[in-house]
Design a protein around this motif. Structure first.
Motif, PDB file in Angstrom:
ATOM      1  N   ASP A 119       0.899  -1.358   0.034  1.00  0.00           N
ATOM      2  CA  ASP A 119       0.111   0.106   0.135  1.00  0.00           C
ATOM      3  C   ASP A 119       1.007   1.086   0.059  1.00  0.00           C
ATOM      4  OD1 ASP A 119      -2.371  -1.540  -0.080  1.00  0.00           O
ATOM      5  OD2 ASP A 119      -2.361  -1.692   2.384  1.00  0.00           O
ATOM      6  N   GLY A 120       1.841   1.178  -0.819  1.00  0.00           N
ATOM      7  CA  GLY A 120       2.941   2.337  -1.036  1.00  0.00           C
ATOM      8  C   GLY A 120       3.654   2.661   0.446  1.00  0.00           C
ATOM      9  N   GLU A 121       3.544   1.732   1.339  1.00  0.00           N
ATOM     10  CA  GLU A 121       4.501   1.870   2.572  1.00  0.00           C
ATOM     11  C   GLU A 121       5.590   0.778   2.343  1.00  0.00           C
ATOM     12  OE1 GLU A 121       3.820   1.601   7.148  1.00  0.00           O
ATOM     13  OE2 GLU A 121       2.355   2.812   5.978  1.00  0.00           O
ATOM     14  N   THR A 122       6.766   1.117   2.450  1.00  0.00           N
ATOM     15  CA  THR A 122       7.936   0.068   2.706  1.00  0.00           C
ATOM     16  C   THR A 122       8.199  -0.443   4.064  1.00  0.00           C
ATOM     17  OG1 THR A 122       9.241   1.295   0.810  1.00  0.00           O
ATOM     18  CG2 THR A 122      10.330  -0.113   2.028  1.00  0.00           C
ATOM     19  N   THR A 123       8.274  -1.939   4.223  1.00  0.00           N
ATOM     20  CA  THR A 123       8.353  -2.361   5.286  1.00  0.00           C
ATOM     21  C   THR A 123       9.373  -3.418   5.161  1.00  0.00           C
ATOM     22  OG1 THR A 123       5.999  -2.188   5.683  1.00  0.00           O
ATOM     23  CG2 THR A 123       7.053  -3.793   7.318  1.00  0.00           C
ATOM     24  N   ILE A 124      10.330  -3.577   6.340  1.00  0.00           N
ATOM     25  CA  ILE A 124      11.144  -4.541   6.520  1.00  0.00           C
ATOM     26  C   ILE A 124      10.807  -5.540   7.105  1.00  0.00           C
ATOM     27  CG2 ILE A 124      13.873  -4.874   6.862  1.00  0.00           C
ATOM     28  CD1 ILE A 124      14.265  -1.898   6.607  1.00  0.00           C
ATOM     29  N   TYR A 125      11.075  -6.863   6.576  1.00  0.00           N
ATOM     30  CA  TYR A 125      10.837  -8.272   7.471  1.00  0.00           C
ATOM     31  C   TYR A 125      11.901  -8.861   7.647  1.00  0.00           C
ATOM     32  CZ  TYR A 125       5.899  -7.663   5.740  1.00  0.00           C
ATOM     33  OH  TYR A 125       4.681  -6.768   5.514  1.00  0.00           O
ATOM     34  N   GLU A 126      11.979  -9.752   8.673  1.00  0.00           N
ATOM     35  CA  GLU A 126      12.842 -10.347   9.297  1.00  0.00           C
ATOM     36  C   GLU A 126      13.195 -11.634   8.193  1.00  0.00           C
ATOM     37  OE1 GLU A 126      13.661 -11.262  13.184  1.00  0.00           O
ATOM     38  OE2 GLU A 126      12.928  -9.275  13.912  1.00  0.00           O
ATOM     39  N   THR A 127      14.359 -11.876   8.046  1.00  0.00           N
ATOM     40  CA  THR A 127      14.710 -13.056   7.468  1.00  0.00           C
ATOM     41  C   THR A 127      15.524 -14.239   8.355  1.00  0.00           C
ATOM     42  OG1 THR A 127      16.838 -12.394   6.764  1.00  0.00           O
ATOM     43  CG2 THR A 127      15.183 -12.084   5.195  1.00  0.00           C
ATOM     44  N   TYR A 128      15.808 -15.322   7.933  1.00  0.00           N
ATOM     45  CA  TYR A 128      16.393 -16.050   9.078  1.00  0.00           C
ATOM     46  C   TYR A 128      17.820 -15.473   9.260  1.00  0.00           C
ATOM     47  CZ  TYR A 128      19.077 -20.275  10.366  1.00  0.00           C
ATOM     48  OH  TYR A 128      19.863 -21.087  10.838  1.00  0.00           O
ATOM     49  N   GLN A 129      18.586 -15.143   8.199  1.00  0.00           N
ATOM     50  CA  GLN A 129      19.835 -14.587   8.502  1.00  0.00           C
ATOM     51  C   GLN A 129      19.871 -13.432   9.462  1.00  0.00           C
ATOM     52  OE1 GLN A 129      22.055 -13.540   5.249  1.00  0.00           O
ATOM     53  NE2 GLN A 129      23.915 -14.290   5.989  1.00  0.00           N
ATOM     54  N   SER A 130      18.756 -12.443   9.413  1.00  0.00           N
ATOM     55  CA  SER A 130      18.683 -11.247  10.283  1.00  0.00           C
ATOM     56  C   SER A 130      18.227 -11.548  11.586  1.00  0.00           C
ATOM     57  CB  SER A 130      17.605 -10.302   9.511  1.00  0.00           C
ATOM     58  OG  SER A 130      16.181 -10.798   9.636  1.00  0.00           O
ATOM     59  N   GLU A 131      17.360 -12.728  11.718  1.00  0.00           N
ATOM     60  CA  GLU A 131      17.036 -13.169  13.075  1.00  0.00           C
ATOM     61  C   GLU A 131      18.111 -13.704  13.705  1.00  0.00           C
ATOM     62  OE1 GLU A 131      13.742 -15.636  13.631  1.00  0.00           O
ATOM     63  OE2 GLU A 131      12.579 -14.614  12.103  1.00  0.00           O
ATOM     64  N   LEU A 132      18.866 -14.535  13.184  1.00  0.00           N
ATOM     65  CA  LEU A 132      20.178 -15.027  13.528  1.00  0.00           C
ATOM     66  C   LEU A 132      21.175 -14.026  14.063  1.00  0.00           C
ATOM     67  CD1 LEU A 132      21.530 -17.873  14.168  1.00  0.00           C
ATOM     68  CD2 LEU A 132      22.611 -17.621  12.113  1.00  0.00           C
ATOM     69  N   PHE A 133      21.564 -13.141  13.223  1.00  0.00           N
ATOM     70  CA  PHE A 133      22.661 -12.038  13.546  1.00  0.00           C
ATOM     71  C   PHE A 133      21.959 -11.129  14.636  1.00  0.00           C
ATOM     72  CE2 PHE A 133      24.638 -12.620   9.014  1.00  0.00           C
ATOM     73  CZ  PHE A 133      25.554 -13.070   9.822  1.00  0.00           C
ATOM     74  N   GLY A 134      20.414 -10.952  14.627  1.00  0.00           N
ATOM     75  CA  GLY A 134      19.982 -10.187  15.705  1.00  0.00           C
ATOM     76  C   GLY A 134      20.073 -10.723  17.221  1.00  0.00           C
TER      77      GLY A 134
END
Length: 184
Positions: A119-134
């Protein structure tokens, strides 16, 4: 009354002045800090993080007020003021660790997360790699904060063999088989 407040303010250590200043800045700019470190637009999650930060901030402020009160009530006793100083340094360490953990998670999510436009809004979703590094980042921040708190309370007998970086290196080395193969 004014002389007593002036005396109390002059008897507070430089660390307490610095910590009160940092505490005031964090309290005043807490919404801006949380909004800038939040990759999501979920108002409930942002308000929850803001509530936690302000609660830590308020507890730390009350500890500083207790430290000032202890200096006034127990003028001859260095033990009471030293105890409040240790508690305030511990609280400041926890609050800084909380903010650093969010900064680390935000940067990991920006780098390894997946962007979608809805809907015209950019959202960042977690991936496996981002969850692991987080999780790894939260673990490192937690261990670092724990080691700093151990040093604040002068319980260094627990760490005589290693230092802060030695402890982190041992933990990273002992867990490398779990997280390293997926990210190399």
């Amino acid at each position: 009354m004014m002389e007593t407040l002036t005396t109390l303010f002059n008897n507070v250590s430089q660390f307490d002045h610095f910590a009160l200043f940092i505490n005031l800045l964090i309290f005043l700019f807490s919404r801006k800090i949380i909004n800038s470190l939040s990759p999501t637009n979920d108002e409930k999650a942002i308000n929850n993080r803001l509530r936690i930060l302000r609660m830590l901030n308020l507890i730390l402020f009350l500890v500083y007020c207790g430290s000032i009160g202890a200096q006034y009530l127990f003028e001859g006793s260095d033990h009471a003021t030293h105890l409040f100083t240790l508690i305030s340094e511990t609280g400041l360490t926890l609050m800084v660790a909380y903010i650093i953990g969010h900064i680390f998670k935000f940067n990991v999510l920006r780098k390894y997360g997946k962007q979608k436009e809805i809907d015209g809004e950019t959202t960042i979703y977690e991936t496996y790699q981002s969850e692991l590094f987080g999780l790894l980042g939260y673990l490192l921040v937690t261990i670092s904060a724990l080691l700093v708190i151990i040093n604040i309370w002068n319980m260094t007998g627990l760490l005589e063999v290693t230092s802060l970086f030695g402890g982190l290196a041992i933990i990273l080395f002992s867990t490398k088989d779990v997280w390293a193969p997926d990210n190399i």
